[in-house]
Design a protein around this motif. Structure first.
Motif, PDB file in Angstrom:
ATOM      1  N   UNK A 127       0.830  -1.205   0.000  1.00 32.29           N
ATOM      2  CA  UNK A 127       0.000   0.000   0.000  1.00 32.29           C
ATOM      3  C   UNK A 127       0.861   1.251   0.000  1.00 32.29           C
ATOM      4  N   UNK A 128       0.326   2.305  -0.585  1.00 30.60           N
ATOM      5  CA  UNK A 128       0.939   3.632  -0.472  1.00 30.60           C
ATOM      6  C   UNK A 128      -0.116   4.534   0.137  1.00 30.60           C
ATOM      7  N   UNK A 129       0.281   5.279   1.138  1.00 28.02           N
ATOM      8  CA  UNK A 129      -0.686   5.950   1.995  1.00 28.02           C
ATOM      9  C   UNK A 129      -0.234   7.392   2.245  1.00 28.02           C
ATOM     10  N   UNK A 130      -1.136   8.347   2.044  1.00 29.11           N
ATOM     11  CA  UNK A 130      -0.854   9.746   2.383  1.00 29.11           C
ATOM     12  C   UNK A 130      -1.960  10.228   3.312  1.00 29.11           C
ATOM     13  N   UNK A 131      -1.585  10.981   4.332  1.00 26.17           N
ATOM     14  CA  UNK A 131      -2.590  11.444   5.286  1.00 26.17           C
ATOM     15  C   UNK A 131      -2.310  12.862   5.752  1.00 26.17           C
ATOM     16  N   UNK A 132      -3.379  13.623   5.960  1.00 26.25           N
ATOM     17  CA  UNK A 132      -3.200  15.000   6.440  1.00 26.25           C
ATOM     18  C   UNK A 132      -4.237  15.316   7.514  1.00 26.25           C
ATOM     19  N   UNK A 133      -3.937  16.377   8.250  1.00 29.25           N
ATOM     20  CA  UNK A 133      -4.910  16.957   9.172  1.00 29.25           C
ATOM     21  C   UNK A 133      -5.189  18.373   8.705  1.00 29.25           C
TER      22      UNK A 133
END
Lengths: 477, 502
Positions: free
Chosen positions: B373-379
């Motif tokens: 998996x490739x995962x990007x996350x932000x707040x």
């Protein structure tokens, strides 16, 4: 490539060569890892340390003896003067050094140029120290050292560019302060120093309204040579580093010398205990955070003994804190202890996580453990074991340029470089009685601050499957 | 004799001359000046930056034959019990590192936290053994993943035998008492409960359930973890460990040490006999936990209400090539180009340009099954959910649409080289770099081979892998957004909210 040796010292180098006007002295010696170490002291007070070692990566850090302790307090108290610097300015200024510089006047051009070299740039700000760092491939040394100096000494505060970094700072602060644990830590700092940890981030309103002129003033006050130390480690010829950085840092004039709050102060009086409670719905379990006054960074004798004491109390599964609080009494399910020396004080922090309702028992048991070690000095064999582990850990810390530049620069800035250079020697002098003495002096059950973090949420106990287990667990405990 | 007078004679520093030697160092490798650079004449401490953007690292394209990571460069040896070991000699290091992975048997899957506590802290005897290792400056860390048990042992160079014996003794001759079992079980439940309160926990659990289905071991909720733990006894766990240990063909070891590889292999083999880790060379490896992605997860939007959140979380998961895939080197560079916390396309767009975030953490995970998996996350603030989601997706799509520029690719290669060199400073960081291969039961490439394979990657390779990951339709793109229910309803009117998963 430089060869390591066992010596660790810095001594004056005999030099018959002609020196440039900006150079005051050159001292040479060995770093704790045994590599050649050169200390250049520039006439204006800026110091440059270069440890020459092998490897393909080079690290450079510049430390500035300034920080958020200079700012007007987010929670006003009697311990610090208000100088008219808005809260958060030290941190915001640190960001602006990456934004626009004299030779890279287009916004973000400096950062893009550094990024094109594949380098890692970062910086940090706390109460007492601002630090800028660059790590890069050794083939890029000349370019990156020049870029490092450029960002430090030539920030340009364009009013139109600064909002970008204000937004970044506010996002960063929001990210950090929304952590419930950060609120706990900030409260402990407030009890100990009259200065919550939220100070460095600043009030959002202050950050938003800080002007370019205020940033310029802060820069001129802080980035003044006598407050600055640069540490370099890697496959770098010290002469070449000096040839790049010396003329730049050496011609940086000492700017404004206004009175400032020089450092954090311990506001806890002898025999005083302070406490606070923070409640949060995001916690499931309770937290007990304790803080004690501790030795300053330049009190070598107590500082090294304090490191031994921390290891003695919390070094492994059979150390008194985990053994008595977690394994034997089962009062806590997680604990951690750390000692941080500062310029004019120090702090030892203990954190214990426990089931709701056990907080006071945990506190009492912890204070018992601390009293015990003051009354019963560890025997010689135990002290020897601690010494072996601390020295081994210290040596491991010499393996990477990131850690070496961090220690070299940080200690030099505090004028405590001998502590780092003679660490093994200092460690060799500690006795069991020294450990008990610092325990009695600093971990005094009559003088501490404590913050209780209490959960208000139900955690997983609202889930039927988990609830069944929690019920059973309560019966057992 | 080191003396600054040798250096500063003529040249560009405020009238101070420069010697020939230093001049050579400062000479740019390319004559074209940086378009960002603006000379400021006449200042006393002017810095010469005209050569700053020079391409002065070693050539990033090599004449060596093209190699990919598909065939591992580091040979692995078969130990006497059937386990495989990869050995790496790293001269002049102060510390050695041993890394061991074992697939957890299904009974243990998801119980890694409890299990690792038992192995080091399960009884007075076990604690004594752990303490004895600590006294020798040998640090043993067990980590339990969903389907893997990982042991990392770090110790002084020269004590490799003690390191191997220490960790294998804890593993193969475990000892735990019912009292300590119960204590650790309760403590582990507390820790799981605490972790479940993390802001991103409900969303990531919901995304895992959407990806793999609710009955998959990757999808266990914190409450299900606790329920699974509640039915265990000291005996069931002991039996499960024995089954795990017997499946030696599935065990992977890797050692990095100043010792020659032959000595490392001999130490491991000798230790295995000493501790009696016989195993069964003919026993098949335990079946991996399935990581097949449910068709319904493709291009899905998951709205998970969480009323305690002060800011919204946006996470996006794509499918990436795993280690061993021919596109993996290009994928590693694509990760650098898209960036992470402090640089790259995501950072440039979402922080520098749009001022939405502080950073864009990205992550690529590798699982035992066929998926990676490739995962990007932000707040983001609640009023920035829509632009946050839009810009994350736009940056990814642009990577697939446009070929990467030559200087951007060169920068990514330089940065990769820096990270590789940074890791090579210590044995344990080197093994950490090898972890994606080890977790998939593959022998990792050597650092030299990684460098070489990266050097071969072209702009076309990077675009191809970006298309492989980001070009929809047909590719996985699961978007998860978490915020208080009222915010989600306002932002996505009419769209169903996922029931919260505890």
């Amino acid at each position: 490539m430089a060869r390591p040796s066992k010596e660790a010292s810095v001594s004056s180098a005999a030099s018959s060569t002609i020196r440039p006007a900006w150079l005051l002295s050159v001292q040479q010696g060995r770093s704790p890892a045994g590599y050649p170490l050169t200390l250049y002291t520039l006439r204006n007070g800026h110091r440059i340390l270069v440890e020459r070692r092998g490897g393909g990566i080079v690290g450079v850090r510049t430390f500035v003896n300034a920080g958020s302790v200079w700012e007007d307090a987010v929670k006003p108290g009697p311990s610090y003067r208000n100088l008219g610097l808005p809260s958060g300015i030290a941190h915001l200024d640190e960001h602006c050094h990456f934004l626009t510089t004299r030779h890279f006047p287009r916004k973000n051009a400096w950062a893009q140029t550094v990024a094109r070299h594949g380098a890692n740039a970062n910086a940090s700000t706390d109460n007492e120290v601002i630090q800028h760092e660059l790590f890069f491939n050794k083939e890029d040394t000349s370019a990156l050292l020049a870029l490092h100096a450029e960002s430090l000494l030539h920030p340009v505060y364009n009013a139109g560019d600064i909002p970008q970094e204000k937004a970044a700072v506010l996002n960063e602060v929001a990210l950090r302060t929304r952590q419930p644990d950060f609120k706990l830590e900030s409260k402990l700092d407030e009890l100990l120093f009259d200065r919550p940890a939220t100070q460095t981030g600043g009030r959002a309103a202050d950050v938003a309204t800080t002007s370019a002129e205020q940033l310029r003033l802060f820069y001129r006050m802080a980035y003044t040579p006598k407050r600055m130390v640069t540490a370099i480690s890697g496959d770098v010829d010290p002469m070449e580093a000096l040839a790049i950085l010396g003329p730049v840092f050496g011609n940086n004039p000492n700017h404004v010398d206004l009175p400032v709050n020089p450092a954090l102060v311990m506001t806890l009086k002898p025999g005083e205990r302070r406490s606070a409670v923070i409640r949060n719905e995001e916690w499931s379990n309770s937290k007990v955070l304790l803080g004690f006054p501790a030795p300053t960074s330049n009190n070598f004798r107590d500082r090294i003994a304090m490191e031994f004491l921390t290891e003695a109390l919390d070094g492994g599964l059979l150390s008194p804190l985990p053994l008595r609080l977690i394994v034997r009494s089962r009062l806590a399910f997680r604990e951690a202890m750390g000692y941080e020396p500062l310029n004019r004080t120090g702090v030892t922090r203990l954190r214990l996580d426990c089931a709701p309702g056990k907080e006071r028992d945990v506190l009492a048991a912890t204070l018992d453990v601390l009293s015990d070690i003051g009354a019963h000095p560890p025997d010689a064999r135990t002290v020897e074991g601690i010494r072996d582990r601390l020295v081994a850990r210290f040596k491991e810390g010499q393996d990477t340029v990131a850690e070496v530049t961090g220690r070299l620069g940080g200690e030099a800035l505090s004028d405590t470089l001998p502590y780092y250079l003679a660490y093994e020697q200092l460690a060799g002098s500690v006795t069991g009685e020294d450990i008990a003495r610092v325990a009695r002096t600093y971990l005094n059950p009559q003088c501490y601050a404590v913050v209780f973090g209490l959960p208000t949420g139900s955690g997983l106990r609202k889930d039927p499957e988990a609830a069944a287990f929690f019920k059973n667990r309560r019966d057992v405990s | 004799m080191i003396g600054p007078a040798n250096v500063v004679r003529s040249g560009f520093y405020a009238g101070l001359p420069v010697s020939k030697n230093f001049s050579a160092l400062a000479t740019p490798f390319v004559s074209k000046p940086d378009p960002n650079y603006s000379p400021v004449p006449g200042t006393s401490n002017t810095i010469d930056l005209s050569g700053v953007p020079s391409l002065n690292i070693r050539p990033v394209t090599s004449k060596a034959p093209v190699q990919s990571f598909a065939k591992p460069a580091l040979p692995s040896v078969l130990l006497s019990n059937g386990a495989r070991a990869t050995l790496l000699c790293m001269p002049n290091r102060r510390q050695s590192t041993l890394y061991l992975t074992l697939p957890l048997s299904p009974e243990l899957s998801g119980l890694g936290g409890l299990f690792t506590g038992l192995l080091t802290n399960g009884s007075d005897e076990t604690r004594q053994r752990s303490e004895a290792l600590r006294q020798q400056n040998i640090l043993v860390t067990f980590t339990g993943l969903t389907d893997k048990l990982i042991a990392v042992v770090r110790g002084p160079a020269g004590r490799e035998a003690e390191m191997a014996q220490g960790v294998l003794s804890l593993l193969c001759n475990p000892h735990w008492t019912p009292e300590d079992f119960e204590r650790l079980r309760q403590n582990t439940a507390r820790l799981i409960e605490d972790e479940a309160q993390a802001p991103d926990s409900p969303l990531l659990t919901a995304m895992n359930r959407a990806l793999y289905g609710p009955s998959n071991l990757y999808s266990l909720t914190p409450a299900e973890h606790i329920a699974k733990m509640a039915i265990q006894t000291p005996w069931t766990l002991w039996m499960a460990l024995q089954r795990t240990l017997r499946a030696t063909p599935a065990a992977m070891l890797m050692m990095a040490s100043p010792r020659p590889e032959s000595e490392q292999g001999a130490i491991l083999d000798w230790t295995i006999r000493q501790v009696g880790w016989g195993g069964n060379p003919f026993m098949a490896a335990l079946p991996p936990v399935s990581s097949a992605i449910a068709p319904s997860a493709f291009q899905g939007l998951l709205l998970t209400p969480n009323n305690t959140l002060k800011r919204a979380r946006i996470d996006i998961i794509w499918q990436a090539p795993p280690p061993g895939d021919r596109d993996y080197p290009a994928f590693l560079l694509l990760r650098h180009i898209l960036g992470g916390q402090m640089k790259g396309s995501f950072f440039e767009r979402l922080r520098m340009q749009d001022r939405l975030v502080y950073g864009v953490p990205t992550h690529s995970g590798s699982r035992l099954g066929e998926q990676s998996r490739y995962h990007a996350g932000i707040e983001v603030d609640f009023d920035k959910i829509a632009p946050g989601e839009r810009e994350l997706l736009a940056v990814a799509q642009e990577a697939a649409l446009h070929p990467v520029a030559g200087d951007v690719l060169d920068t990514a290669k330089r940065h990769f080289l820096l990270e590789l060199r940074s890791a090579e400073q210590t044995t344990w960081r080197t093994l950490l770099n090898a972890e994606p291969w080890l977790l998939r039961d593959q022998s990792p490439p050597s650092p030299e081979m990684m460098e070489n394979a990266i050097a071969q990657v072209t702009a076309e390779d990077v675009q191809r892998v970006a298309q492989r990951i980001f070009s929809i339709p047909g590719k996985l793109q699961l978007v998860g957004i978490s915020a208080p229910a009222s915010i989600l309803r306002r932002c996505f009117p009419g769209y169903p909210l996922t029931p919260p998963v505890s």
